[in-house]
Design an enzyme around this catalytic site. Structure first.
Site, PDB file in Angstrom:
ATOM      1  N   ASN A 192       0.598  -1.453  -0.049  1.00  0.00           N
ATOM      2  CA  ASN A 192      -0.029   0.113   0.236  1.00  0.00           C
ATOM      3  C   ASN A 192       1.024   1.271  -0.081  1.00  0.00           C
ATOM      4  O   ASN A 192       0.463   2.259  -0.658  1.00  0.00           O
ATOM      5  CB  ASN A 192      -1.037  -0.004   1.167  1.00  0.00           C
ATOM      6  CG  ASN A 192      -2.140  -0.916   0.897  1.00  0.00           C
ATOM      7  OD1 ASN A 192      -2.876  -0.482   0.303  1.00  0.00           O
ATOM      8  ND2 ASN A 192      -2.369  -1.875   1.550  1.00  0.00           N
ATOM      9  N   ARG A 224       3.273   1.393  26.247  1.00  0.00           N
ATOM     10  CA  ARG A 224       2.626   1.852  25.213  1.00  0.00           C
ATOM     11  C   ARG A 224       2.566   3.514  25.033  1.00  0.00           C
ATOM     12  O   ARG A 224       2.776   3.974  23.813  1.00  0.00           O
ATOM     13  CB  ARG A 224       1.322   1.168  24.781  1.00  0.00           C
ATOM     14  CG  ARG A 224       0.897   1.623  23.359  1.00  0.00           C
ATOM     15  CD  ARG A 224      -0.401   1.104  23.152  1.00  0.00           C
ATOM     16  NE  ARG A 224      -1.409   1.662  23.386  1.00  0.00           N
ATOM     17  CZ  ARG A 224      -2.793   1.254  23.383  1.00  0.00           C
ATOM     18  NH1 ARG A 224      -3.319   0.014  23.211  1.00  0.00           N
ATOM     19  NH2 ARG A 224      -3.859   1.959  23.885  1.00  0.00           N
ATOM     20  N   ILE A 236      -1.419  -0.908  17.651  1.00  0.00           N
ATOM     21  CA  ILE A 236      -2.808  -0.249  18.247  1.00  0.00           C
ATOM     22  C   ILE A 236      -2.151   1.049  18.600  1.00  0.00           C
ATOM     23  O   ILE A 236      -1.311   0.908  19.679  1.00  0.00           O
ATOM     24  CB  ILE A 236      -3.864  -0.901  19.014  1.00  0.00           C
ATOM     25  CG1 ILE A 236      -4.190  -2.048  18.356  1.00  0.00           C
ATOM     26  CG2 ILE A 236      -4.893  -0.065  19.532  1.00  0.00           C
ATOM     27  CD1 ILE A 236      -5.208  -2.916  19.128  1.00  0.00           C
ATOM     28  N   LEU A 237      -2.626   2.161  18.353  1.00  0.00           N
ATOM     29  CA  LEU A 237      -2.150   3.667  18.893  1.00  0.00           C
ATOM     30  C   LEU A 237      -3.293   3.932  19.846  1.00  0.00           C
ATOM     31  O   LEU A 237      -4.494   3.876  19.657  1.00  0.00           O
ATOM     32  CB  LEU A 237      -2.080   4.587  17.710  1.00  0.00           C
ATOM     33  CG  LEU A 237      -1.133   3.984  16.520  1.00  0.00           C
ATOM     34  CD1 LEU A 237      -1.156   4.734  15.315  1.00  0.00           C
ATOM     35  CD2 LEU A 237       0.288   4.225  17.002  1.00  0.00           C
ATOM     36  N   HIS A 295      -8.194  -0.565   5.969  1.00  0.00           N
ATOM     37  CA  HIS A 295      -8.471  -1.741   6.589  1.00  0.00           C
ATOM     38  C   HIS A 295      -9.002  -2.792   5.322  1.00  0.00           C
ATOM     39  O   HIS A 295      -9.929  -2.318   4.581  1.00  0.00           O
ATOM     40  CB  HIS A 295      -9.632  -1.482   7.643  1.00  0.00           C
ATOM     41  CG  HIS A 295     -10.116  -2.614   8.425  1.00  0.00           C
ATOM     42  ND1 HIS A 295      -9.062  -3.063   9.313  1.00  0.00           N
ATOM     43  CD2 HIS A 295     -11.008  -3.503   8.358  1.00  0.00           C
ATOM     44  CE1 HIS A 295      -9.916  -4.287   9.917  1.00  0.00           C
ATOM     45  NE2 HIS A 295     -11.029  -4.346   9.436  1.00  0.00           N
ATOM     46  N   THR A 305      -9.828   6.745  14.783  1.00  0.00           N
ATOM     47  CA  THR A 305     -10.511   7.464  15.923  1.00  0.00           C
ATOM     48  C   THR A 305      -9.966   6.580  17.111  1.00  0.00           C
ATOM     49  O   THR A 305      -9.392   5.483  16.789  1.00  0.00           O
ATOM     50  CB  THR A 305     -11.709   7.684  15.783  1.00  0.00           C
ATOM     51  OG1 THR A 305     -12.359   6.350  15.743  1.00  0.00           O
ATOM     52  CG2 THR A 305     -12.372   8.674  15.157  1.00  0.00           C
TER      53      THR A 305
HETATM   54  C1  GRF Z   1      -3.160  -4.666   4.035  1.00  0.00           C
HETATM   55  O1  GRF Z   1      -3.984  -5.510   3.649  1.00  0.00           O
HETATM   56  C2  GRF Z   1      -3.849  -3.556   4.871  1.00  0.00           C
HETATM   57  O2  GRF Z   1      -5.195  -3.502   4.459  1.00  0.00           O
HETATM   58  C3  GRF Z   1      -3.866  -4.016   6.282  1.00  0.00           C
HETATM   59  O3  GRF Z   1      -2.470  -4.587   6.212  1.00  0.00           O
HETATM   60  C4  GRF Z   1      -2.279  -5.305   4.977  1.00  0.00           C
HETATM   61  C5  GRF Z   1      -0.794  -4.493   4.685  1.00  0.00           C
HETATM   62  O4  GRF Z   1      -0.400  -4.888   3.438  1.00  0.00           O
HETATM   63  N1  GRF Z   1      -4.013  -3.214   7.005  1.00  0.00           N
HETATM   64  P1  GRF Z   1       0.875  -4.164   2.751  1.00  0.00           P
HETATM   65  O5  GRF Z   1       2.081  -3.965   3.833  1.00  0.00           O
HETATM   66  O6  GRF Z   1       0.455  -2.612   2.475  1.00  0.00           O
HETATM   67  O7  GRF Z   1       1.020  -4.817   1.699  1.00  0.00           O
END
Ligand code: GRF
Length: 210
Positions: free
Chosen positions: A14, A66, A93-94, A110, A142
Protein backbone atom coordinates in the site's frame (compact mmCIF):
# COMPACT_ATOMS: atom_id res chain seq x y z
CA UNK A 1 5.02 21.85 0.37
CA UNK A 2 2.67 19.50 2.24
CA UNK A 3 4.25 16.52 3.96
CA UNK A 4 3.06 12.92 4.08
CA UNK A 5 4.29 10.39 6.65
CA UNK A 6 3.57 6.70 6.05
CA UNK A 7 3.65 4.10 8.83
CA UNK A 8 4.19 0.44 7.95
CA UNK A 9 4.98 -2.87 9.63
CA UNK A 10 5.46 -5.26 6.75
CA UNK A 11 5.27 -5.84 3.02
CA UNK A 12 4.55 -2.23 2.11
CA UNK A 13 2.46 -2.74 -1.01
CA UNK A 14 0.00 0.00 0.00
CA UNK A 15 2.91 2.31 0.72
CA UNK A 16 4.29 1.55 -2.72
CA UNK A 17 0.89 2.32 -4.26
CA UNK A 18 1.15 5.76 -2.65
CA UNK A 19 4.71 6.25 -3.93
CA UNK A 20 3.57 5.29 -7.43
CA UNK A 21 0.57 7.63 -7.27
CA UNK A 22 2.90 10.41 -6.13
CA UNK A 23 5.24 9.69 -9.04
CA UNK A 24 2.24 9.92 -11.37
CA UNK A 25 1.44 13.39 -10.07
CA UNK A 26 -1.60 12.48 -7.97
CA UNK A 27 -0.55 14.62 -4.99
CA UNK A 28 0.14 18.20 -6.04
CA UNK A 29 2.48 20.20 -3.80
CA UNK A 30 3.10 17.28 -1.48
CA UNK A 31 6.06 15.09 -0.72
CA UNK A 32 6.58 11.80 1.11
CA UNK A 33 8.64 13.02 4.04
CA UNK A 34 9.16 9.70 5.80
CA UNK A 35 8.30 6.01 5.83
CA UNK A 36 8.46 4.80 9.41
CA UNK A 37 8.28 1.19 10.59
CA UNK A 38 7.99 -0.54 13.95
CA UNK A 39 9.69 -3.60 12.43
CA UNK A 40 13.35 -3.28 11.54
CA UNK A 41 13.17 -5.91 8.79
CA UNK A 42 9.89 -4.81 7.24
CA UNK A 43 10.25 -5.47 3.48
CA UNK A 44 8.48 -2.14 2.86
CA UNK A 45 11.46 -0.25 4.32
CA UNK A 46 13.71 -1.71 1.65
CA UNK A 47 11.22 -0.76 -1.05
CA UNK A 48 11.00 2.82 0.27
CA UNK A 49 14.80 3.09 0.26
CA UNK A 50 14.88 1.86 -3.34
CA UNK A 51 12.48 4.68 -4.17
CA UNK A 52 14.86 7.13 -2.49
CA UNK A 53 12.47 7.93 0.36
CA UNK A 54 13.73 8.67 3.90
CA UNK A 55 13.02 5.80 6.26
CA UNK A 56 13.17 5.29 9.99
CA UNK A 57 12.62 2.45 12.43
CA UNK A 58 11.30 2.74 15.95
CA UNK A 59 11.71 -0.28 18.22
CA UNK A 60 8.67 -0.80 20.49
CA UNK A 61 10.82 -2.97 22.76
CA UNK A 62 12.89 0.07 23.66
CA UNK A 63 10.03 1.60 25.67
CA UNK A 64 8.56 0.83 29.05
CA UNK A 65 4.96 1.02 27.94
CA UNK A 66 2.69 1.91 25.05
CA UNK A 67 2.28 5.53 26.12
CA UNK A 68 6.05 6.10 25.97
CA UNK A 69 6.30 4.40 22.60
CA UNK A 70 3.39 6.45 21.24
CA UNK A 71 5.02 9.66 22.47
CA UNK A 72 8.33 8.87 20.79
CA UNK A 73 6.53 7.86 17.61
CA UNK A 74 4.50 11.07 17.66
CA UNK A 75 7.68 13.13 18.07
CA UNK A 76 9.32 11.53 15.05
CA UNK A 77 6.22 12.22 12.97
CA UNK A 78 5.45 15.73 14.23
CA UNK A 79 9.00 16.79 13.37
CA UNK A 80 7.71 17.04 9.77
CA UNK A 81 4.41 18.77 10.67
CA UNK A 82 2.69 16.46 8.19
CA UNK A 83 -0.66 17.22 6.59
CA UNK A 84 -1.35 13.51 6.36
CA UNK A 85 -0.24 10.47 8.35
CA UNK A 86 -1.10 7.19 6.68
CA UNK A 87 -1.33 3.84 8.45
CA UNK A 88 -0.49 1.50 5.57
CA UNK A 89 -0.36 -1.90 7.22
CA UNK A 90 0.87 -0.54 10.55
CA UNK A 91 0.07 -3.43 12.88
CA UNK A 92 0.14 -1.64 16.22
CA UNK A 93 -2.78 -0.16 18.11
CA UNK A 94 -2.21 3.52 18.84
CA UNK A 95 -3.38 5.13 22.07
CA UNK A 96 -5.90 7.91 22.45
CA UNK A 97 -3.34 10.70 22.99
CA UNK A 98 -1.57 9.80 19.76
CA UNK A 99 -4.80 9.60 17.82
CA UNK A 100 -5.99 12.95 19.19
CA UNK A 101 -2.69 14.62 18.30
CA UNK A 102 -3.11 13.63 14.65
CA UNK A 103 -6.89 13.91 14.54
CA UNK A 104 -8.30 14.67 11.07
CA UNK A 105 -4.98 13.95 9.35
CA UNK A 106 -4.57 10.28 10.35
CA UNK A 107 -6.03 7.67 7.98
CA UNK A 108 -5.94 3.87 7.86
CA UNK A 109 -6.53 1.21 5.21
CA UNK A 110 -8.52 -1.74 6.55
CA UNK A 111 -9.10 -4.96 4.59
CA UNK A 112 -12.87 -5.28 5.02
CA UNK A 113 -16.05 -3.37 4.35
CA UNK A 114 -16.34 -1.67 7.72
CA UNK A 115 -18.20 -1.80 10.02
CA UNK A 116 -18.05 -5.54 9.25
CA UNK A 117 -14.94 -7.44 10.33
CA UNK A 118 -12.94 -5.00 12.41
CA UNK A 119 -9.63 -6.38 13.69
CA UNK A 120 -7.57 -9.19 12.22
CA UNK A 121 -8.08 -12.16 9.84
CA UNK A 122 -10.77 -10.33 7.94
CA UNK A 123 -10.64 -12.46 4.78
CA UNK A 124 -10.95 -15.80 6.62
CA UNK A 125 -13.81 -14.40 8.69
CA UNK A 126 -15.58 -13.08 5.60
CA UNK A 127 -15.40 -16.53 3.98
CA UNK A 128 -16.55 -18.29 7.17
CA UNK A 129 -19.47 -15.91 7.53
CA UNK A 130 -20.56 -16.54 3.97
CA UNK A 131 -20.75 -12.92 2.85
CA UNK A 132 -21.02 -12.56 -0.91
CA UNK A 133 -19.41 -9.12 -1.08
CA UNK A 134 -16.21 -8.19 0.74
CA UNK A 135 -13.76 -5.33 0.28
CA UNK A 136 -11.69 -2.63 1.91
CA UNK A 137 -12.12 0.71 3.62
CA UNK A 138 -10.09 3.88 4.11
CA UNK A 139 -11.17 5.70 7.24
CA UNK A 140 -10.07 8.43 9.61
CA UNK A 141 -8.53 6.95 12.73
CA UNK A 142 -10.30 7.51 16.04
CA UNK A 143 -9.48 5.97 19.43
CA UNK A 144 -11.91 3.10 18.86
CA UNK A 145 -10.21 0.52 16.62
CA UNK A 146 -11.39 0.45 12.98
CA UNK A 147 -14.44 2.58 13.79
CA UNK A 148 -13.52 6.04 12.48
CA UNK A 149 -15.45 7.97 9.82
CA UNK A 150 -15.34 6.17 6.47
CA UNK A 151 -13.79 8.03 3.53
CA UNK A 152 -13.81 5.48 0.74
CA UNK A 153 -14.65 1.81 0.17
CA UNK A 154 -14.19 -0.75 -2.58
CA UNK A 155 -16.17 -3.95 -2.97
CA UNK A 156 -15.22 -7.28 -4.52
CA UNK A 157 -17.21 -10.49 -5.00
CA UNK A 158 -16.56 -13.53 -2.81
CA UNK A 159 -16.48 -16.74 -4.85
CA UNK A 160 -17.38 -20.19 -3.54
CA UNK A 161 -13.88 -21.58 -3.99
CA UNK A 162 -12.13 -18.57 -2.45
CA UNK A 163 -9.40 -19.02 0.12
CA UNK A 164 -8.33 -16.19 2.44
CA UNK A 165 -5.33 -15.78 0.11
CA UNK A 166 -7.29 -15.55 -3.15
CA UNK A 167 -9.86 -13.22 -1.61
CA UNK A 168 -7.12 -11.16 0.06
CA UNK A 169 -5.33 -10.70 -3.26
CA UNK A 170 -8.56 -9.49 -4.90
CA UNK A 171 -9.13 -7.01 -2.07
CA UNK A 172 -5.51 -5.82 -2.07
CA UNK A 173 -5.77 -4.66 -5.69
CA UNK A 174 -8.62 -2.38 -4.61
CA UNK A 175 -6.72 -1.18 -1.54
CA UNK A 176 -4.03 0.08 -3.90
CA UNK A 177 -6.64 2.26 -5.65
CA UNK A 178 -8.64 3.65 -2.75
CA UNK A 179 -5.78 4.52 -0.38
CA UNK A 180 -4.02 6.95 -2.79
CA UNK A 181 -7.39 8.40 -3.80
CA UNK A 182 -8.45 9.05 -0.20
CA UNK A 183 -5.02 10.55 0.56
CA UNK A 184 -5.28 12.87 -2.45
CA UNK A 185 -8.69 14.11 -1.26
CA UNK A 186 -7.32 14.68 2.26
CA UNK A 187 -4.36 16.69 0.94
CA UNK A 188 -6.64 18.71 -1.34
CA UNK A 189 -8.81 19.63 1.65
CA UNK A 190 -11.82 17.91 0.12
CA UNK A 191 -12.81 15.93 3.21
CA UNK A 192 -15.05 17.25 5.97
CA UNK A 193 -15.98 15.11 8.95
CA UNK A 194 -19.59 15.64 9.92
CA UNK A 195 -20.43 13.48 12.91
CA UNK A 196 -19.84 9.90 11.83
CA UNK A 197 -19.82 10.81 8.16
CA UNK A 198 -17.21 12.15 5.79
CA UNK A 199 -18.42 14.60 3.20
CA UNK A 200 -16.41 14.75 -0.01
CA UNK A 201 -16.25 18.01 -1.93
CA UNK A 202 -16.98 17.72 -5.65
CA UNK A 203 -18.87 14.45 -5.00
CA UNK A 204 -16.71 12.20 -7.15
CA UNK A 205 -18.29 9.23 -5.46
CA UNK A 206 -16.84 7.23 -2.65
CA UNK A 207 -17.47 3.69 -3.82
CA UNK A 208 -15.18 1.60 -6.00
CA UNK A 209 -15.34 0.16 -8.61
CA UNK A 210 -16.78 3.26 -10.23
C1 GRF B 1 -3.25 -4.60 4.03
O1 GRF B 1 -4.14 -5.64 3.71
C2 GRF B 1 -3.94 -3.57 4.86
O2 GRF B 1 -5.29 -3.41 4.55
C3 GRF B 1 -3.79 -4.12 6.25
O3 GRF B 1 -2.53 -4.70 6.28
C4 GRF B 1 -2.15 -5.09 4.96
C5 GRF B 1 -0.84 -4.42 4.66
O4 GRF B 1 -0.32 -4.82 3.42
N1 GRF B 1 -4.00 -3.09 7.24
P1 GRF B 1 0.89 -4.02 2.77
O5 GRF B 1 1.99 -3.98 3.81
O6 GRF B 1 0.41 -2.65 2.43
O7 GRF B 1 1.29 -4.81 1.57
Amino acid sequence: MKKIVILISGRGSNMEAILRAHQNGMFQNAEIALVLSDKENAPGLKIAKEWGISTDFINPKGFLNRAEFDEALAQKIEYFSPSAVVLAGFMRILGEDFVRQFENRLINIHPSLLPSFTGLDTHARAIETGVKIHGCTVHFVTPQLDCGPIILQAAVPVYENDTPESLGARVLKEEHKILPQALAWLLEGKLTINGLKVEIKDGEGSVFPR
